[in-house]
Enzyme design. Structure first.
Site, PDB file in Angstrom:
ATOM      1  CB  CYS A  32       1.522  18.003  -8.454  1.00 20.74           C
ATOM      2  SG  CYS A  32       1.007  18.541 -10.102  1.00 20.74           S
ATOM      3  CE  LYS A  87      -3.447   0.054   2.893  1.00 18.54           C
ATOM      4  NZ  LYS A  87      -4.213   0.171   4.151  1.00 18.54           N
ATOM      5  CB  CYS A  92       0.836  13.603  -7.667  1.00 17.36           C
ATOM      6  SG  CYS A  92       0.314  12.635  -9.096  1.00 17.36           S
ATOM      7  CG  HIS A 137      -2.094  17.317 -13.471  1.00 18.78           C
ATOM      8  ND1 HIS A 137      -1.092  17.767 -12.642  1.00 18.78           N
ATOM      9  CD2 HIS A 137      -2.688  18.407 -13.975  1.00 18.78           C
ATOM     10  CE1 HIS A 137      -1.103  19.082 -12.612  1.00 18.78           C
ATOM     11  NE2 HIS A 137      -2.059  19.491 -13.425  1.00 18.78           N
ATOM     12  CB  CYS A 155      -2.884  12.197 -12.142  1.00 16.14           C
ATOM     13  SG  CYS A 155      -1.139  12.573 -12.450  1.00 16.14           S
TER      14      CYS A 155
HETATM   15  S1  FES Z   1      -1.762  15.623 -10.153  1.00 13.01           S
HETATM   16 FE1  FES Z   1      -0.366  14.110 -10.759  1.00 13.01          FE
HETATM   17  S2  FES Z   1       1.222  15.235 -11.630  1.00 13.01           S
HETATM   18 FE2  FES Z   1      -0.179  16.722 -11.042  1.00 13.01          FE
END
Ligand code: FES
Length: 117
Positions: free
Chosen positions: A92, A64, A81, A96, A83
């Site tokens: 991030c 996890k 982040c 994304h 994504c």
């Molecule tokens: S939300 Fe994943 S790189 Fe920006």
């Protein structure tokens, strides 16, 4: 009385010989069957992928992925982040944007900042 359908005669075909009339019927049906099978398998493949994994490459050696930060250590602003495509995960790095362009998704980062920042 012989049966006629769109120029095809119901005259029995002896052996395995196919007439030109039969081929004009069999070939489109076979093509439609192959295309239909391909489209159905692609649909179900895509449907099963939508229930698949979100995390494609981050810390795959752990059961996890969890990150914990103390509020006092965040400073004025932190951008995390959501994504799972960032090379600086859990932060991030803008990946994304490319992910959204390629997939039609609409994910973006979690931004935490002090009220006075
Ligand atoms: S939300 Fe994943 S790189 Fe920006």
């Amino acid at each position: 009385m012989p049966l006629r359908i769109s120029g095809l005669s119901a005259t029995p075909v002896s052996g395995c010989r196919l007439s030109k009339d039969h081929l004009t019927l069999v070939v489109p049906v076979a093509v439609a069957a192959v295309v239909g099978t391909y489209l159905i398998s692609r649909y179900y493949s895509r449907a099963s992928c939508s229930k698949g994994k979100v995390n494609l490459e981050q810390s795959k050696d752990t059961a996890k992925v969890v990150h914990s930060f103390d509020m006092e250590d965040i400073g004025k602003k932190a951008v995390y982040c959501r994504c799972w495509r960032s090379k600086k995960f859990p932060y991030c790095d803008g990946a994304h944007t490319k992910h959204n362009e390629e997939t039609g998704d609409n994910v973006g980062p979690l931004i935490i900042k002090r009220r006075d920042a």
